[in-house]
Every structure is written in structure tokens, then in C-alpha cells.
Design an enzyme around this catalytic site. Structure first.
Site, PDB file in Angstrom:
ATOM      1  N   SER A   6       0.814  -1.218   0.000  1.00 30.00           N
ATOM      2  CA  SER A   6       0.000   0.000   0.000  1.00 30.00           C
ATOM      3  C   SER A   6       0.847   1.268   0.000  1.00 30.00           C
ATOM      4  O   SER A   6       1.900   1.344   0.640  1.00 30.00           O
ATOM      5  CB  SER A   6      -0.868   0.000   1.263  1.00 30.00           C
ATOM      6  OG  SER A   6      -1.401   1.277   1.494  1.00 30.00           O
ATOM      7  N   GLU A  49       0.152   3.646   1.666  1.00 30.55           N
ATOM      8  CA  GLU A  49       0.162   4.076   3.074  1.00 30.55           C
ATOM      9  C   GLU A  49       1.553   3.845   3.689  1.00 30.55           C
ATOM     10  O   GLU A  49       1.916   4.505   4.656  1.00 30.55           O
ATOM     11  CB  GLU A  49      -0.929   3.319   3.839  1.00 30.55           C
ATOM     12  CG  GLU A  49      -1.143   3.707   5.277  1.00 30.55           C
ATOM     13  CD  GLU A  49      -1.852   5.046   5.519  1.00 30.55           C
ATOM     14  OE1 GLU A  49      -2.416   5.628   4.577  1.00 30.55           O
ATOM     15  OE2 GLU A  49      -1.818   5.503   6.675  1.00 30.55           O
ATOM     16  N   TYR A  93      -1.495   0.301  10.632  1.00 33.34           N
ATOM     17  CA  TYR A  93      -1.785  -0.372   9.354  1.00 33.34           C
ATOM     18  C   TYR A  93      -0.586  -0.250   8.400  1.00 33.34           C
ATOM     19  O   TYR A  93      -0.138  -1.239   7.811  1.00 33.34           O
ATOM     20  CB  TYR A  93      -3.039   0.244   8.727  1.00 33.34           C
ATOM     21  CG  TYR A  93      -3.264  -0.143   7.284  1.00 33.34           C
ATOM     22  CD1 TYR A  93      -3.895  -1.338   6.941  1.00 33.34           C
ATOM     23  CD2 TYR A  93      -2.846   0.693   6.237  1.00 33.34           C
ATOM     24  CE1 TYR A  93      -4.099  -1.688   5.612  1.00 33.34           C
ATOM     25  CE2 TYR A  93      -3.057   0.351   4.907  1.00 33.34           C
ATOM     26  CZ  TYR A  93      -3.676  -0.838   4.602  1.00 33.34           C
ATOM     27  OH  TYR A  93      -3.868  -1.187   3.283  1.00 33.34           O
TER      28      TYR A  93
HETATM   29  P1  NAP Z   1     -11.499  -4.602   1.792  1.00 33.14           P
HETATM   30  O1  NAP Z   1     -12.651  -4.322   0.891  1.00 33.14           O
HETATM   31  O2  NAP Z   1     -11.470  -4.011   3.160  1.00 33.14           O
HETATM   32  O3  NAP Z   1     -11.376  -6.191   1.929  1.00 33.14           O
HETATM   33  C1  NAP Z   1     -10.582  -6.784   2.925  1.00 33.14           C
HETATM   34  C2  NAP Z   1     -10.745  -8.283   2.856  1.00 33.14           C
HETATM   35  O4  NAP Z   1      -9.916  -8.879   3.871  1.00 33.14           O
HETATM   36  C3  NAP Z   1     -12.169  -8.767   3.100  1.00 33.14           C
HETATM   37  O5  NAP Z   1     -12.493  -9.738   2.140  1.00 33.14           O
HETATM   38  C4  NAP Z   1     -12.080  -9.400   4.483  1.00 33.14           C
HETATM   39  O6  NAP Z   1     -12.953 -10.497   4.653  1.00 33.14           O
HETATM   40  C5  NAP Z   1     -10.646  -9.929   4.448  1.00 33.14           C
HETATM   41  N1  NAP Z   1     -10.145 -10.262   5.792  1.00 33.14           N
HETATM   42  C6  NAP Z   1     -10.131  -9.470   6.891  1.00 33.14           C
HETATM   43  N2  NAP Z   1      -9.630 -10.161   7.951  1.00 33.14           N
HETATM   44  C7  NAP Z   1      -9.332 -11.414   7.495  1.00 33.14           C
HETATM   45  C8  NAP Z   1      -8.805 -12.573   8.116  1.00 33.14           C
HETATM   46  N3  NAP Z   1      -8.487 -12.608   9.412  1.00 33.14           N
HETATM   47  N4  NAP Z   1      -8.636 -13.674   7.359  1.00 33.14           N
HETATM   48  C9  NAP Z   1      -8.974 -13.675   6.040  1.00 33.14           C
HETATM   49  N5  NAP Z   1      -9.481 -12.592   5.395  1.00 33.14           N
HETATM   50  C10 NAP Z   1      -9.665 -11.471   6.124  1.00 33.14           C
HETATM   51  O7  NAP Z   1     -10.130  -4.176   1.070  1.00 33.14           O
HETATM   52  P2  NAP Z   1      -9.835  -3.830  -0.460  1.00 33.14           P
HETATM   53  O8  NAP Z   1     -10.069  -2.391  -0.678  1.00 33.14           O
HETATM   54  O9  NAP Z   1     -10.490  -4.835  -1.330  1.00 33.14           O
HETATM   55  O10 NAP Z   1      -8.248  -4.005  -0.499  1.00 33.14           O
HETATM   56  C11 NAP Z   1      -7.660  -5.272  -0.785  1.00 33.14           C
HETATM   57  C12 NAP Z   1      -6.247  -5.282  -0.236  1.00 33.14           C
HETATM   58  O11 NAP Z   1      -5.484  -4.248  -0.839  1.00 33.14           O
HETATM   59  C13 NAP Z   1      -6.125  -5.066   1.259  1.00 33.14           C
HETATM   60  O12 NAP Z   1      -5.038  -5.843   1.714  1.00 33.14           O
HETATM   61  C14 NAP Z   1      -5.794  -3.590   1.385  1.00 33.14           C
HETATM   62  O13 NAP Z   1      -5.100  -3.354   2.593  1.00 33.14           O
HETATM   63  C15 NAP Z   1      -4.935  -3.403   0.168  1.00 33.14           C
HETATM   64  N6  NAP Z   1      -4.924  -2.073  -0.413  1.00 33.14           N
HETATM   65  C16 NAP Z   1      -6.088  -1.473  -0.749  1.00 33.14           C
HETATM   66  C17 NAP Z   1      -6.068  -0.228  -1.353  1.00 33.14           C
HETATM   67  C18 NAP Z   1      -7.336   0.466  -1.751  1.00 33.14           C
HETATM   68  O14 NAP Z   1      -7.294   1.659  -2.016  1.00 33.14           O
HETATM   69  N7  NAP Z   1      -8.457  -0.230  -1.854  1.00 33.14           N
HETATM   70  C19 NAP Z   1      -4.840   0.393  -1.631  1.00 33.14           C
HETATM   71  C20 NAP Z   1      -3.666  -0.260  -1.296  1.00 33.14           C
HETATM   72  C21 NAP Z   1      -3.715  -1.499  -0.702  1.00 33.14           C
HETATM   73  P3  NAP Z   1     -14.291 -10.472   5.570  1.00 33.14           P
HETATM   74  O15 NAP Z   1     -15.421 -10.250   4.628  1.00 33.14           O
HETATM   75  O16 NAP Z   1     -14.282 -11.826   6.164  1.00 33.14           O
HETATM   76  O17 NAP Z   1     -14.124  -9.360   6.575  1.00 33.14           O
HETATM   77  N1  GDD Z   2     -12.469   7.445   6.023  1.00 32.37           N
HETATM   78  C1  GDD Z   2     -12.564   8.777   6.147  1.00 32.37           C
HETATM   79  N2  GDD Z   2     -13.696   9.324   6.691  1.00 32.37           N
HETATM   80  N3  GDD Z   2     -11.534   9.548   5.718  1.00 32.37           N
HETATM   81  C2  GDD Z   2     -11.660  10.891   5.828  1.00 32.37           C
HETATM   82  C3  GDD Z   2     -12.797  11.500   6.366  1.00 32.37           C
HETATM   83  C4  GDD Z   2     -13.859  10.672   6.834  1.00 32.37           C
HETATM   84  O1  GDD Z   2     -14.884  11.137   7.332  1.00 32.37           O
HETATM   85  N4  GDD Z   2     -12.624  12.828   6.323  1.00 32.37           N
HETATM   86  C5  GDD Z   2     -11.428  13.055   5.782  1.00 32.37           C
HETATM   87  N5  GDD Z   2     -10.831  11.880   5.487  1.00 32.37           N
HETATM   88  C6  GDD Z   2      -9.480  11.708   4.926  1.00 32.37           C
HETATM   89  C7  GDD Z   2      -8.584  10.829   5.766  1.00 32.37           C
HETATM   90  O2  GDD Z   2      -8.066  11.560   6.892  1.00 32.37           O
HETATM   91  C8  GDD Z   2      -7.530  10.449   4.738  1.00 32.37           C
HETATM   92  O3  GDD Z   2      -6.547  11.437   4.671  1.00 32.37           O
HETATM   93  C9  GDD Z   2      -8.297  10.444   3.403  1.00 32.37           C
HETATM   94  O4  GDD Z   2      -9.565  11.065   3.670  1.00 32.37           O
HETATM   95  C10 GDD Z   2      -8.535   9.053   2.833  1.00 32.37           C
HETATM   96  O5  GDD Z   2      -9.099   8.222   3.837  1.00 32.37           O
HETATM   97  P1  GDD Z   2      -9.657   6.762   3.501  1.00 32.37           P
HETATM   98  O6  GDD Z   2     -10.637   6.812   2.381  1.00 32.37           O
HETATM   99  O7  GDD Z   2     -10.118   6.169   4.779  1.00 32.37           O
HETATM  100  O8  GDD Z   2      -8.408   5.988   2.887  1.00 32.37           O
HETATM  101  P2  GDD Z   2      -6.875   5.877   3.375  1.00 32.37           P
HETATM  102  O9  GDD Z   2      -6.053   6.695   2.433  1.00 32.37           O
HETATM  103  O10 GDD Z   2      -6.730   6.116   4.813  1.00 32.37           O
HETATM  104  O11 GDD Z   2      -6.571   4.327   3.148  1.00 32.37           O
HETATM  105  C11 GDD Z   2      -6.983   3.659   1.946  1.00 32.37           C
HETATM  106  O12 GDD Z   2      -5.958   3.731   0.993  1.00 32.37           O
HETATM  107  C12 GDD Z   2      -4.740   3.067   1.362  1.00 32.37           C
HETATM  108  C13 GDD Z   2      -3.755   3.274   0.210  1.00 32.37           C
HETATM  109  O13 GDD Z   2      -3.129   4.517   0.331  1.00 32.37           O
HETATM  110  C14 GDD Z   2      -7.328   2.219   2.352  1.00 32.37           C
HETATM  111  O14 GDD Z   2      -7.916   1.564   1.250  1.00 32.37           O
HETATM  112  C15 GDD Z   2      -6.066   1.450   2.741  1.00 32.37           C
HETATM  113  O15 GDD Z   2      -6.392   0.078   2.948  1.00 32.37           O
HETATM  114  C16 GDD Z   2      -5.058   1.596   1.590  1.00 32.37           C
HETATM  115  O16 GDD Z   2      -3.875   0.893   1.885  1.00 32.37           O
END
Ligand code: NAP
Ligand code: GDD
Length: 342
Positions: A134, A136, A158
Site C-alpha cells: 500500500s 500508506e 496499518y
Molecule cells: P477490503 O474491501 O477491506 O477487503 C478486505 C478483505 O480482507 C475482506 O475480504 C475481508 O474479509 C478480508 N479479511 C479481513 N480479515 C481477514 C482474516 N483474518 N482472514 C482472512 N481474510 C480477512 O479491502 P480492499 O479495498 O479490497 O483491499 C484489498 C487489499 O489491498 C487489502 O489488503 C488492502 O489493505 C490493500 N490495499 C487497498 C487499497 C485500496 O485503495 N483499496 C490500496 C492499497 C492497498 P471479511 O469479509 O471476512 O471481513
Molecule cells: N475514512 C474517512 N472518513 N476519511 C476521511 C474522512 C472521513 O470522514 N474525512 C477526511 N478523510 C481523509 C482521511 O483523513 C484520509 O486522509 C483520506 O480522507 C482518505 O481516507 P480513507 O478513504 O479512509 O483511505 P486511506 O487513504 O486512509 O486508506 C486507503 O488507501 C490506502 C492506500 O493509500 C485504504 O484503502 C487502505 O487500505 C489503503 O492501503
């Protein structure tokens, strides 16, 4: 024979798009699901009917070995994680176990099932491994835009757990010759995004206000900047990384950055609303340590994998707002249904 993929995190946003993509590519797809009565499993069974499910949990080493033995995958995509950053302060140990140590357990399951030891490297038929790293991990960024060589300074438990998984993936590649890669993905969104993340919170908030179901939307830090892309584009990059000739890590993002304020303006604008009349800034939603600015340099992915994003920020925001307007107008529950699931 069709190639087989095992996906952890199949019930999540990326799991669904990746499963659809791999099925279209002719793969046999297996998904790892956890829990005795996980409420998201019936939805996956109904909507991703061609995916075979296997029980397992990232906290349980034995279950992962059994899952790999059962699915006999050619490729494992580790998408499972506790992925909501604020939750990682509330449950730091659990986040470390699932998001960090979970990577070790999946790698060990692959290593054990493949018969790889320190003295005996990987066999001809390798299980290829993808780790969902990520942006992050960049945290308090040292340079902009961020590349594969930018140092990490994570700002949340995280981010720290993801950095552990990232380095471990690299270490298993170097120690055992495994085809193990990390995609350093920047934020990617869709109508299937969890309602806790800011883009979906905003698109749902806009839809509720437009339909007269709410009058305000409470948000935290409006100044944070993210590189937001479309999840459907990003899962293609995961598959390209595991199809490459050599195992390498890649940054995946659009190369454009926007503030949360710009997101809000675009989303309210897409519904013909003035955001300043509805958005309330709530300092209780600020994070203990913020990531102020993320912006990808995806040049390596473009030149080596031929990967390009296809959906602009403006189109992504409009897509999410339209999907949530339809969802709520149909009287459906955003926690249970997702408008663009097949
Ligand atoms: P998400 O919608 O939050 O999905 C997370 C998944 O992890 C769910 O299917 C959840 O299953 C599973 N999980 C949680 N705890 C578990 C456990 N103990 N054992 C097995 N599975 C478990 O996340 P996403 O947005 O699809 O992201 C996919 C991956 O990419 C994550 O690793 C996230 O950190 C990473 N990532 C996401 C982003 C982004 O912007 N979306 C960016 C960078 C990296 P349950 O239904 O059982 O809870
Ligand atoms: N969730 C949330 N809710 N975020 C808020 C809010 C609110 O009400 N108001 C402002 N924000 C700001 C957060 O402080 C952050 O800076 C930004 O919006 C994005 O927040 P999120 O959408 O929660 O995503 P994230 O950047 O913290 O994390 C996501 O992206 C990562 C990759 O950079 C997640 O998908 C992580 O799993 C992923 O790794």
C-alpha cells in the site's frame, strides 16, 4: 488446463473485481472465506457463482496450508487485511496479526506446500504470490511523486503492518527464489468500496442528501491529498505482475493527486448540490497521525507491464455518486447490496 488462482479477501472490493477479471481470462478461481457465518459469503456465492470457496483465516496457519493444498493454485493473491486505517489505532495488535503476520502465514503455506526449504529452492512448478502492499507505507512522504525506490515512513499501525508484509515478500523472493511480488497500490475506489472509506462515505452522503434522506455530511481532514483511481483498473495490474517474466515490485496509481475538499466539490457537483451548505467538519474524525499527500509515479508499470488507468478522477466520482443514487432510490441497503455487482 485452466490456470488456478486463490484469492484471500474475496469478499472485499478488490477481491470481487479481481475474481471477475481472472474468470474472464479463463482462470479457475478459488476464494478464501473466514468465519462460521460470515454475512458477506452468501453475497459472494450469489454474485460470483463460478468462484469456488475454501474456508480459512489469515490468523490460522493450518487453515492456509489446507486451503493451498485443496485449491492447488498456480497463483495466490493475498488481498485479505484489516484495511481501514483508523481501525488500526483501535486494534493495533489485531491489525499486526492479520495485515502483517497474515502475509507470513500465506507465504509459509506456499513454501510448505511447495516443499521449499533453505537448502532446496523452488521447484519448476512455482506458485506465484502477489502481496497487496500500500501507498500508506510511504506515509510522511520523502519525495513526490512516489516511486518503487521512495523510502517508507508509515504513519499508522496499518502502514507499519503493510511495510512488514512488503519486506517479507521481498525476503521470501530473495531467500527461497519464490516468484513473490508486491504491488504498491495507491487508493482505488468503486461503487463496491466499503462505506467507511472517504470516497464512498461522500458518494453515499451526497445521494442521501439529494434524495432528502439527510441534510449534512460530517467529515474529517479536508486537506489530505490522495491519488485516487478505479479499482477495476488496478486489479488488472495485479494480474500483469504475476504474468511478468521476472518477479518485481511495482507502484500502481494514476499520477494525479486531489484533496478531500476537491473530492467533495466534485461529488456534490455531480448531483447538482453546493457542498458548502451540507458538509460539516468534525475534528473527532481527524487521525492521530495523518498521511498528507500521496501521488504515484507509475512509470515502471507503464513501461514494463503496459499498464494504464482508464478511468479519470472526475468519471470515478460521477460513477460512484450515480451508483449510490440508484441504490438508495431503489430502497436498497448500502451495507448489504452493491449497485454494480454483476
Ligand atoms: P477490503 O474491501 O477491506 O477487503 C478486505 C478483505 O480482507 C475482506 O475480504 C475481508 O474479509 C478480508 N479479511 C479481513 N480479515 C481477514 C482474516 N483474518 N482472514 C482472512 N481474510 C480477512 O479491502 P480492499 O479495498 O479490497 O483491499 C484489498 C487489499 O489491498 C487489502 O489488503 C488492502 O489493505 C490493500 N490495499 C487497498 C487499497 C485500496 O485503495 N483499496 C490500496 C492499497 C492497498 P471479511 O469479509 O471476512 O471481513
Ligand atoms: N475514512 C474517512 N472518513 N476519511 C476521511 C474522512 C472521513 O470522514 N474525512 C477526511 N478523510 C481523509 C482521511 O483523513 C484520509 O486522509 C483520506 O480522507 C482518505 O481516507 P480513507 O478513504 O479512509 O483511505 P486511506 O487513504 O486512509 O486508506 C486507503 O488507501 C490506502 C492506500 O493509500 C485504504 O484503502 C487502505 O487500505 C489503503 O492501503
Amino acid at each position: 488446463m485452466a490456470r488456478r488462482a486463490l484469492i484471500t479477501g474475496i469478499t472485499g472490493q478488490d477481491g470481487s473485481y479481481l475474481a471477475e477479471h481472472l474468470l474472464r481470462e479463463g482462470y479457475e478461481v478459488w476464494g478464501l472465506v473466514r468465519g462460521q457465518a460470515n454475512p458477506r459469503v452468501p453475497r459472494v456465492r450469489r454474485l460470483l457463482q463460478d468462484v469456488r470457496l475454501v474456508r480459512g483465516d489469515l490468523l490460522d496457519q493450518g487453515s492456509l496450508i489446507s486451503a493451498v493444498e485443496k485449491a492447488q493454485p498456480d497463483e495466490v493473491y493475498n488481498l485479505g487485511a484489516i484495511s481501514f486505517v483508523p481501525m488500526s489505532w483501535e486494534q493495533a495488535e489485531l491489525t499486526g496479526e492479520v495485515t502483517g503476520m497474515g502475509v507470513l502465514r500465506v507465504l509459509e503455506a506456499i513454501r510448505v506446500c511447495s516443499g521449499i526449504t533453505a537448502s532446496r529452492g523452488s521447484s519448476a512448478r512455482q506458485i506465484r504470490f502477489y502481496q497487496a502492499s500500500s501507498s500508506e507505507m510511504f506515509g510522511q512522504v520523502r519525495e513526490t511523486p512516489q516511486t518503487e525506490r521512495t523510502p517508507f515512513h508509515p504513519r499508522s499501525p496499518y502502514g507499519v503492518a503493510k511495510a512488514y508484509g512488503h519486506f517479507l515478500t521481498q525476503n521470501y523472493r530473495e531467500s527461497y527464489g519464490m516468484f513473490a511480488v508486491s504491488g504498491i497500490l495507491f487508493n482505488h475506489e468503486s461503487p463496491r468500496r466499503g462505506a467507511e472509506f472517504v470516497t464512498r462515505k461522500v458518494s453515499l452522503g451526497v445521494a442521501r442528501i439529494k434524495l432528502g434522506m439527510a441534510s449534512e455530511l460530517r467529515l474529517g481532514n479536508l486537506e489530505a491529498r490522495r491519488d485516487w483511481g478505479f479499482a477495476g483498473d488496478f486489479v488488472r495490474a495485479m494480474h500483469l505482475m504475476l504474468s511478468a517474466a521476472e518477479p518485481e515490485d511495482y507502484v500502481i496509481g494514476t499520477g494525479r493527486t486531489h484533496s478531500v475538499r476537491e473530492l467533495v466539490e466534485a461529488a456534490f457537483g455531480a448531483a447538482g448540490l453546493d457542498w458548502e451548505r451540507h458538509v460539516v467538519c468534525d475534528s473527532s474524525l481527524h487521525r492521530p497521525a495523518e498521511v498528507d499527500l500521496l501521488c504515484a509515479d507509475p512509470k515502471k508499470a507503464r513501461t514494463q507491464l503496459g499498464w494504464e488507468p482508464t478511468v479519470s478522477f472526475e468519471d470515478l466520482v460521477a460513477m460512484m455518486v450515480e451508483a449510490d443514487l440508484r441504490l438508495l432510490a431503489d430502497g436498497r441497503d448500502p451495507e448489504q447490496d452493491n449497485p454494480s455487482w454483476p
